[in-house]
Design a protein around this motif. Structure first.
Motif, PDB file in Angstrom:
ATOM      1  N   GLN B  36      63.913  68.124  66.918  1.00  0.00           N
ATOM      2  CA  GLN B  36      63.822  68.070  65.463  1.00  0.00           C
ATOM      3  C   GLN B  36      65.113  67.437  64.951  1.00  0.00           C
ATOM      4  O   GLN B  36      66.206  67.848  65.353  1.00  0.00           O
ATOM      5  CB  GLN B  36      63.666  69.479  64.890  1.00  0.00           C
ATOM      6  CG  GLN B  36      63.592  69.524  63.372  1.00  0.00           C
ATOM      7  CD  GLN B  36      63.727  70.945  62.842  1.00  0.00           C
ATOM      8  OE1 GLN B  36      64.764  71.576  62.987  1.00  0.00           O
ATOM      9  NE2 GLN B  36      62.663  71.458  62.248  1.00  0.00           N
ATOM     10  N   LYS B  38      66.967  66.481  61.350  1.00  0.00           N
ATOM     11  CA  LYS B  38      67.018  66.457  59.901  1.00  0.00           C
ATOM     12  C   LYS B  38      67.996  65.379  59.460  1.00  0.00           C
ATOM     13  O   LYS B  38      68.811  64.896  60.241  1.00  0.00           O
ATOM     14  CB  LYS B  38      67.384  67.837  59.365  1.00  0.00           C
ATOM     15  CG  LYS B  38      66.304  68.866  59.704  1.00  0.00           C
ATOM     16  CD  LYS B  38      66.489  70.164  58.978  1.00  0.00           C
ATOM     17  CE  LYS B  38      65.304  71.085  59.265  1.00  0.00           C
ATOM     18  NZ  LYS B  38      65.425  72.388  58.576  1.00  0.00           N
ATOM     19  N   ASP B  85      60.722  72.750  57.436  1.00  0.00           N
ATOM     20  CA  ASP B  85      60.298  72.044  58.644  1.00  0.00           C
ATOM     21  C   ASP B  85      60.147  70.552  58.427  1.00  0.00           C
ATOM     22  O   ASP B  85      59.844  69.809  59.369  1.00  0.00           O
ATOM     23  CB  ASP B  85      58.974  72.628  59.151  1.00  0.00           C
ATOM     24  CG  ASP B  85      59.110  74.078  59.566  1.00  0.00           C
ATOM     25  OD1 ASP B  85      58.128  74.837  59.412  1.00  0.00           O
ATOM     26  OD2 ASP B  85      60.204  74.464  60.034  1.00  0.00           O
ATOM     27  N   TYR B  89      60.594  64.233  63.884  1.00  0.00           N
ATOM     28  CA  TYR B  89      60.384  64.866  65.174  1.00  0.00           C
ATOM     29  C   TYR B  89      60.352  63.782  66.244  1.00  0.00           C
ATOM     30  O   TYR B  89      59.571  62.828  66.180  1.00  0.00           O
ATOM     31  CB  TYR B  89      59.100  65.698  65.170  1.00  0.00           C
ATOM     32  CG  TYR B  89      59.273  66.922  64.306  1.00  0.00           C
ATOM     33  CD1 TYR B  89      59.019  66.873  62.939  1.00  0.00           C
ATOM     34  CD2 TYR B  89      59.766  68.107  64.843  1.00  0.00           C
ATOM     35  CE1 TYR B  89      59.232  67.984  62.126  1.00  0.00           C
ATOM     36  CE2 TYR B  89      59.982  69.225  64.039  1.00  0.00           C
ATOM     37  CZ  TYR B  89      59.720  69.148  62.684  1.00  0.00           C
ATOM     38  OH  TYR B  89      59.951  70.248  61.885  1.00  0.00           O
TER      39      TYR B  89
END
Lengths: 109, 114
Positions: B36, B38, B85, B89
């Motif tokens: 993941q 961000k 979330d 990804y």
């Protein structure tokens, strides 16, 4: 604990001047170290890797890095920056593919 | 060319609505990873498969699950996506299980939560 630390979050250079992106590592054994580049909305692309062979590693696009055990460093360099080098750069390695926090390279015309 | 392919490149889902991201590889690598990432942060490892063996990171929320039906494919399931979330990804692969092999990354799926 194993870790990699990128010392600069942002680096700006003028086109045609040298690039230096710094990475220090912490490892209790001989590490494997990598540099990756990430352009916007893209995955990470391998630039070069060190796996305990030659300490001076040459990569793609004119980049190279030198492993210095005495300084626990693996800094990325390029003699002459090009506009297309502007991107985010990540140092990675030692245990479990740990990534540094990244260095955003800006190349000024 | 051998590669890692992620689909879709962009995914929009609603808060709490399950979503699945997919990854396929033609490299025949043993190990597949999900990260993941961000904005302006380093990729954070969620879990990885070494062949069929699943390895979860200790701080990966239970909301995130993964499946690897065969060598070529791996899926990331988010059971009840929250606003936190929303991220890029990344799927990656590597040969064997030793950390001296570089990872090969797909171009990622950018997930937005409405």
């Amino acid at each position: 604990a194993q870790s990699v630390t990128q010392l600069d979050s942002h680096v700006s250079v003028s086109e045609g001047t040298p690039v230096l992106l710094r990475c220090n590592y912490s490892s209790s054994y001989s590490p494997s170290l990598f540099w990756y580049v990430q352009h916007p909305n893209k995955g990470l692309q391998l630039l070069l890797k060190y796996t305990s062979a030659a300490t001076l590693v040459k990569g793609i696009n004119g980049f190279e890095a030198e492993f210095k055990k005495s300084e626990t460093s693996f800094h990325l360099t390029k003699p002459s920056a090009h506009m297309s080098d502007a991107a985010e750069y990540f140092c990675s390695g030692t245990y479990k593919y740990i990534f540094g926090t990244g260095t955003r390279l800006k190349v000024l015309a | 060319d051998a590669m890692v392919i992620q689909n879709p490149r962009y995914q929009v889902t609603q808060f709490g609505k399950p979503v699945t991201l997919s990854c396929s590889q033609t490299l025949n690598h043993n190990v597949m990873y999900w990260y993941q990432q961000k904005s302006s942060q380093a990729p954070k490892l969620l879990f990885h498969y070494y062949d069929k063996d699943f390895n979860n990171e200790a701080d990966t929320p239970d909301n995130f699950q993964s499946r690897r039906p065969n060598t070529s494919f791996c899926f990331l399931d988010i059971r009840s996506p929250g606003l936190g979330d929303a991220a890029m990804y990344l799927c990656a692969t590597s040969r064997v299980g030793s950390y001296n092999q570089p990872q090969h990354f797909g171009d990622g799926t950018r997930l937005s939560i409405l």
